[in-house]
Design a protein around this motif. Structure first.
Motif, PDB file in Angstrom:
ATOM      1  N   TYR A 171       0.843  -1.197   0.000  1.00 44.77           N
ATOM      2  CA  TYR A 171       0.000   0.000   0.000  1.00 44.77           C
ATOM      3  C   TYR A 171       0.882   1.252   0.000  1.00 44.77           C
ATOM      4  O   TYR A 171       2.053   1.202   0.387  1.00 44.77           O
ATOM      5  N   ASP A 172       0.294   2.365  -0.420  1.00 42.73           N
ATOM      6  CA  ASP A 172       1.057   3.617  -0.437  1.00 42.73           C
ATOM      7  C   ASP A 172       1.210   4.210   0.962  1.00 42.73           C
ATOM      8  O   ASP A 172       2.002   5.133   1.174  1.00 42.73           O
ATOM      9  N   SER A 173       0.446   3.694   1.928  1.00 49.50           N
ATOM     10  CA  SER A 173       0.594   4.058   3.340  1.00 49.50           C
ATOM     11  C   SER A 173       0.036   2.900   4.156  1.00 49.50           C
ATOM     12  O   SER A 173      -0.506   1.939   3.602  1.00 49.50           O
ATOM     13  N   ASP A 174       0.152   2.978   5.459  1.00 48.92           N
ATOM     14  CA  ASP A 174      -0.245   1.864   6.314  1.00 48.92           C
ATOM     15  C   ASP A 174      -1.770   1.720   6.324  1.00 48.92           C
ATOM     16  O   ASP A 174      -2.482   2.594   6.828  1.00 48.92           O
ATOM     17  N   PRO A 175      -2.308   0.601   5.778  1.00 46.85           N
ATOM     18  CA  PRO A 175      -3.768   0.446   5.745  1.00 46.85           C
ATOM     19  C   PRO A 175      -4.388   0.264   7.120  1.00 46.85           C
ATOM     20  O   PRO A 175      -5.599   0.431   7.285  1.00 46.85           O
ATOM     21  N   TYR A 189      10.306  -2.378  -8.763  1.00 48.26           N
ATOM     22  CA  TYR A 189      11.273  -2.289  -7.679  1.00 48.26           C
ATOM     23  C   TYR A 189      11.777  -0.857  -7.530  1.00 48.26           C
ATOM     24  O   TYR A 189      11.983  -0.378  -6.412  1.00 48.26           O
ATOM     25  N   ASP A 190      11.986  -0.171  -8.650  1.00 51.59           N
ATOM     26  CA  ASP A 190      12.474   1.207  -8.586  1.00 51.59           C
ATOM     27  C   ASP A 190      11.491   2.108  -7.841  1.00 51.59           C
ATOM     28  O   ASP A 190      11.891   2.969  -7.048  1.00 51.59           O
ATOM     29  N   ASP A 191      10.185   1.893  -8.077  1.00 52.09           N
ATOM     30  CA  ASP A 191       9.178   2.693  -7.378  1.00 52.09           C
ATOM     31  C   ASP A 191       9.153   2.370  -5.890  1.00 52.09           C
ATOM     32  O   ASP A 191       8.959   3.248  -5.051  1.00 52.09           O
ATOM     33  N   VAL A 192       9.335   1.094  -5.557  1.00 57.26           N
ATOM     34  CA  VAL A 192       9.375   0.695  -4.145  1.00 57.26           C
ATOM     35  C   VAL A 192      10.531   1.396  -3.436  1.00 57.26           C
ATOM     36  O   VAL A 192      10.381   1.918  -2.322  1.00 57.26           O
ATOM     37  N   LEU A 193      11.695   1.416  -4.093  1.00 54.13           N
ATOM     38  CA  LEU A 193      12.857   2.091  -3.499  1.00 54.13           C
ATOM     39  C   LEU A 193      12.648   3.596  -3.428  1.00 54.13           C
ATOM     40  O   LEU A 193      12.928   4.226  -2.400  1.00 54.13           O
ATOM     41  N   ARG A 194      12.140   4.176  -4.510  1.00 51.75           N
ATOM     42  CA  ARG A 194      11.971   5.642  -4.563  1.00 51.75           C
ATOM     43  C   ARG A 194      10.998   6.130  -3.498  1.00 51.75           C
ATOM     44  O   ARG A 194      11.233   7.145  -2.838  1.00 51.75           O
ATOM     45  N   ASP A 195       9.893   5.384  -3.318  1.00 50.83           N
ATOM     46  CA  ASP A 195       8.866   5.811  -2.376  1.00 50.83           C
ATOM     47  C   ASP A 195       9.077   5.249  -0.972  1.00 50.83           C
ATOM     48  O   ASP A 195       8.239   5.461  -0.081  1.00 50.83           O
ATOM     49  N   ASN A 196      10.187   4.511  -0.775  1.00 52.21           N
ATOM     50  CA  ASN A 196      10.544   3.981   0.542  1.00 52.21           C
ATOM     51  C   ASN A 196       9.366   3.210   1.161  1.00 52.21           C
ATOM     52  O   ASN A 196       8.971   3.456   2.307  1.00 52.21           O
ATOM     53  N   LEU A 197       8.838   2.244   0.408  1.00 55.19           N
ATOM     54  CA  LEU A 197       7.640   1.525   0.827  1.00 55.19           C
ATOM     55  C   LEU A 197       7.923   0.407   1.832  1.00 55.19           C
ATOM     56  O   LEU A 197       7.001  -0.236   2.322  1.00 55.19           O
TER      57      LEU A 197
END
Length: 241
Positions: A171-175, A189-197
């Motif tokens: 999720y983009d924040s904690d559900p 994977y790049d988006d996961v790293l960029r957005d620090n998920l």
């Protein structure tokens, strides 16, 4: 006899946290929870899928937490590795109670309770349809069990890493705290790293990304979830390179 669902996966890595074995307890192992997860693994094993596992040790000892409280980091990390061996032995016992042949393979030698890690031997165990539980992380401090799961998945030529979580994807924040949190069906994977998920640590993500290893994040609390996703059903997030 119930017909087994079809799956395109031949060999997979299942990564679960040590906390997943606690059940409703605040610490340690909850045997009924270990047995429930073992049954989930058996149901996938019965589909003919070869299974690798990595289990964290946070239900017993977490090296980073010990280090934060003043313990020398290397010592704390080795203690965390020993915790993962304890969890692996518990899971081995539960699986073998269900009739699933299992090998615990440790990155730190402790020959009385586990095999040493030898890649070709581990591959042979998988070919013989034994579940391989890789314990003691990578055998090195400063690397997490997330990185161990990514490393072993690549070494064993797994087709994907399945990460069992408390929620049904990324999720983009904690559900749990944000009812409007958005779940991703697919993400890079790049988006996961960029957005620090915070799905896995950065080292594990980079290793999976560079080797084009798919990561599938699903809820371990959903009965039959692991088996269902391998059969193409259920809710999950796929992370791709």
């Amino acid at each position: 006899m119930t017909e087994q669902p079809q799956t395109t996966f031949k060999r997979v890595m299942l990564k679960i946290s040590g906390e997943a074995l606690m059940g409703d307890q605040g610490y340690g192992l909850h045997p009924p929870t270990v047995e429930r997860i073992a049954r989930e693994v058996k149901s996938v094993h019965d589909m003919g899928v070869e299974i690798c596992m990595v289990i964290g040790g946070g239900n017993i000892f977490r090296g980073l937490a010990g280090s934060a409280q003043g313990m020398e980091r290397t010592t704390a990390d080795y203690m965390g590795m020993l915790a993962t061996v304890m969890n692996a032995l518990a899971m081995q016992s539960a699986l073998e109670e269900l009739g699933v042949f299992t090998r615990v393979i440790s990155a730190i030698r402790m020959d009385e309770v586990a095999e040493p890690y030898i890649r070709r031997r581990a591959v042979r165990h998988l070919e013989k349809k034994r579940v391989c539980i890789f314990a003691a992380g990578t055998g090195n401090p400063y690397f997490t069990t997330d990185t161990a799961s990514s490393l072993r998945a690549n070494e064993m030529a797994c087709e994907a890493i399945f990460m069992g979580k408390q929620v049904d994807g990324i999720y983009d924040s904690d559900p749990k705290t944000n009812p409007d949190a958005k779940r991703f069906d697919k993400i890079s994977y790049d988006d996961v790293l960029r957005d620090n998920l915070k799905v896995m640590d950065a080292s594990a993500i980079a290793l999976a990304r560079d080797n084009k290893m798919p990561l599938i994040v699903f809820s371990l609390n959903e009965p039959g979830g692991f088996r269902g996703i391998l059969a193409g059903e259920g809710t999950y997030t796929e992370v791709h390179a």
